[in-house]
Motif scaffolding. Structure first.
Motif, PDB file in Angstrom:
ATOM      1  N   LYS A 107       0.821  -1.191   0.000  1.00 56.73           N
ATOM      2  CA  LYS A 107       0.000   0.000   0.000  1.00 56.73           C
ATOM      3  C   LYS A 107       0.856   1.242   0.000  1.00 56.73           C
ATOM      4  O   LYS A 107       2.028   1.205   0.341  1.00 56.73           O
ATOM      5  CB  LYS A 107      -0.929   0.006   1.218  1.00 56.73           C
ATOM      6  CG  LYS A 107      -1.964  -1.086   1.193  1.00 56.73           C
ATOM      7  CD  LYS A 107      -2.886  -0.915   0.002  1.00 56.73           C
ATOM      8  CE  LYS A 107      -3.948  -2.007  -0.048  1.00 56.73           C
ATOM      9  NZ  LYS A 107      -4.784  -1.901  -1.262  1.00 56.73           N
ATOM     10  N   LYS A 108       0.223   2.300  -0.344  1.00 60.92           N
ATOM     11  CA  LYS A 108       0.956   3.552  -0.482  1.00 60.92           C
ATOM     12  C   LYS A 108       1.429   4.050   0.868  1.00 60.92           C
ATOM     13  O   LYS A 108       0.673   4.141   1.820  1.00 60.92           O
ATOM     14  CB  LYS A 108       0.082   4.597  -1.146  1.00 60.92           C
ATOM     15  CG  LYS A 108       0.828   5.881  -1.439  1.00 60.92           C
ATOM     16  CD  LYS A 108       0.006   6.755  -2.345  1.00 60.92           C
ATOM     17  CE  LYS A 108       0.703   8.069  -2.590  1.00 60.92           C
ATOM     18  NZ  LYS A 108       2.025   7.853  -3.209  1.00 60.92           N
ATOM     19  N   CYS A 109       2.684   4.379   0.906  1.00 62.19           N
ATOM     20  CA  CYS A 109       3.274   4.912   2.118  1.00 62.19           C
ATOM     21  C   CYS A 109       3.606   6.377   1.881  1.00 62.19           C
ATOM     22  O   CYS A 109       3.345   6.931   0.821  1.00 62.19           O
ATOM     23  CB  CYS A 109       4.531   4.120   2.477  1.00 62.19           C
ATOM     24  SG  CYS A 109       5.127   4.389   4.151  1.00 62.19           S
ATOM     25  N   ASP A 110       4.133   7.008   2.881  1.00 65.84           N
ATOM     26  CA  ASP A 110       4.610   8.369   2.698  1.00 65.84           C
ATOM     27  C   ASP A 110       5.897   8.534   3.479  1.00 65.84           C
ATOM     28  O   ASP A 110       6.319   7.657   4.222  1.00 65.84           O
ATOM     29  CB  ASP A 110       3.569   9.400   3.123  1.00 65.84           C
ATOM     30  CG  ASP A 110       3.194   9.267   4.571  1.00 65.84           C
ATOM     31  OD1 ASP A 110       3.918   9.849   5.402  1.00 65.84           O
ATOM     32  OD2 ASP A 110       2.208   8.579   4.882  1.00 65.84           O
ATOM     33  N   ASP A 111       6.511   9.667   3.314  1.00 67.89           N
ATOM     34  CA  ASP A 111       7.827   9.877   3.903  1.00 67.89           C
ATOM     35  C   ASP A 111       7.786  10.125   5.402  1.00 67.89           C
ATOM     36  O   ASP A 111       8.800  10.022   6.079  1.00 67.89           O
ATOM     37  CB  ASP A 111       8.512  11.060   3.220  1.00 67.89           C
ATOM     38  CG  ASP A 111       8.948  10.709   1.809  1.00 67.89           C
ATOM     39  OD1 ASP A 111       9.259   9.525   1.581  1.00 67.89           O
ATOM     40  OD2 ASP A 111       8.970  11.599   0.952  1.00 67.89           O
ATOM     41  N   ALA A 112       6.658  10.481   5.892  1.00 61.53           N
ATOM     42  CA  ALA A 112       6.578  10.769   7.319  1.00 61.53           C
ATOM     43  C   ALA A 112       6.651   9.473   8.115  1.00 61.53           C
ATOM     44  O   ALA A 112       6.282   8.404   7.642  1.00 61.53           O
ATOM     45  CB  ALA A 112       5.278  11.491   7.620  1.00 61.53           C
ATOM     46  N   ARG A 113       7.179   9.568   9.284  1.00 61.33           N
ATOM     47  CA  ARG A 113       7.190   8.436  10.203  1.00 61.33           C
ATOM     48  C   ARG A 113       6.593   8.883  11.515  1.00 61.33           C
ATOM     49  O   ARG A 113       7.128   9.772  12.149  1.00 61.33           O
ATOM     50  CB  ARG A 113       8.608   7.914  10.398  1.00 61.33           C
ATOM     51  CG  ARG A 113       9.165   7.237   9.186  1.00 61.33           C
ATOM     52  CD  ARG A 113       8.408   5.929   8.884  1.00 61.33           C
ATOM     53  NE  ARG A 113       8.860   5.319   7.638  1.00 61.33           N
ATOM     54  CZ  ARG A 113       8.330   5.594   6.451  1.00 61.33           C
ATOM     55  NH1 ARG A 113       7.344   6.467   6.337  1.00 61.33           N
ATOM     56  NH2 ARG A 113       8.787   4.994   5.386  1.00 61.33           N
TER      57      ARG A 113
END
Length: 281
Positions: free
Chosen positions: A74-80
């Motif tokens: 699934k699509k992730c993003d750069d934030a953690r």
DNA sequence: GTAATCGGACGGTCAACCAA
DNA sequence: TGGTTGACCGTCCGATTACA
């Protein structure tokens, strides 16, 4: 379905880190004229300004998906933690996946020449035109003369007060190796309504903005360290010091409890456990 | 109706290759 | 030496399947 047809999907690739992302933007008007990952569908066109079908822009990927998103494909993003992990209440498990080292020393055959064309024109002249959707330049948008031209999709959307934009010149282009620079940017972020269920196939879309129910709000946006859906927590390492419910302007994550404890089943969140890359050999 | 699964298209990276 | 090429590997779209 052909790959070309696949690429026509209007909701494909909503790049989370992209301020234009429809994931985070009020969908004022849907115009399926945008590129693959373009934000073109977010703002209405003034009458008569509907552009012809532009070439699709490319899907954009994060450099490194978290382990959960990776497993679930699934699509992730750069934030953690990433948006998806926050939503599922597994923010503490949101860590970058390990990328295996690239093979080296692979011998290659002779290069194929482009038929009849000199090398100079090989990749350079077939490179897609700068990834700019053929969207009309927003009228009346002041652009700093000392800055590169603002892409149309970064300009004020038609109908928005231009004073909302252009308060800062375009951020300097980071060079390889440069630390990510915090640069003041503002963008419209939706203030979500109380969660009252959802519809749609993709669970990733749950709780996302519904048209005409949002108020524009402005948040400083710094890429990389934290996502656009959260307020900068003053953590130099970019990690989130607060539980999701405290920093996310979105509704509290609403993971689907899979047991009487109400805990999210991490396996469900992670999705499949195999799927090729899972072996990490 | 919703969520999970997963095949495979697509994108990004970077080392080998090659012309200047 | 710097640009080009193309293989490798990761991301994630979206169809399909499973489940409530």
């Amino acid at each position: 379905m052909s790959s070309a047809e696949r690429n026509q999907s209007p909701d494909a690739d909503n790049d989370i880190q992209d301020p234009q992302s429809s994931d985070l933007q009020p969908q004022m008007t849907v115009h399926p004229v945008g590129g693959y990952s373009s934000p073109m569908h977010m703002y209405p066109f003034a009458p008569g300004l509907v552009p012809p079908q532009p070439p699709r822009s490319k899907r954009r990927q994060v450099k490194n998906a978290c382990t959960n998103c990776q497993k679930a494909c699934k699509k992730c993003d750069d934030a953690r933690p990433c948006l998806r992990c926050v939503k599922y209440g597994i923010a503490e498990e949101c860590v970058d996946s390990q990328r295996k080292e690239r093979k080296k020393g692979v011998k290659r055959g002779p290069y194929k020449k482009r038929d009849g064309k000199d090398r100079a024109g090989s990749s350079a002249d077939h490179v897609d035109a700068p990834e700019q959707p053929s969207m009309p330049i927003a009228q009346g948008v002041p652009q700093p003369s000392s800055s590169p031209p603002m892409p149309p999709y970064l300009a004020a959307p038609v109908g928005y007060a231009t004073s909302f934009y252009g308060q800062f010149p375009a951020p300097p282009t980071p060079k390889p190796g440069d630390a990510p620079a915090y640069y003041p940017q503002f963008y419209i972020t939706p203030i979500p309504p109380p969660h009252n269920g959802h519809s749609g196939q993709d669970p990733e879309q749950q709780g996302y903005p519904q048209p005409a129910q949002f108020y524009p709000a402005f948040l400083p946006y710094a890429p990389q360290a934290y996502g656009p859906y959260m307020v900068h927590p003053h953590r130099p390492d970019g990690q989130m010091p607060m539980p999701p419910s405290q920093y996310s302007p979105f509704p509290p994550p609403f993971p689907k409890p899979t047991s009487s404890t109400g805990q999210v089943d991490a396996a469900n969140v992670n999705g499949r456990n195999d799927h090729g890359q899972g072996d990490q050999n």
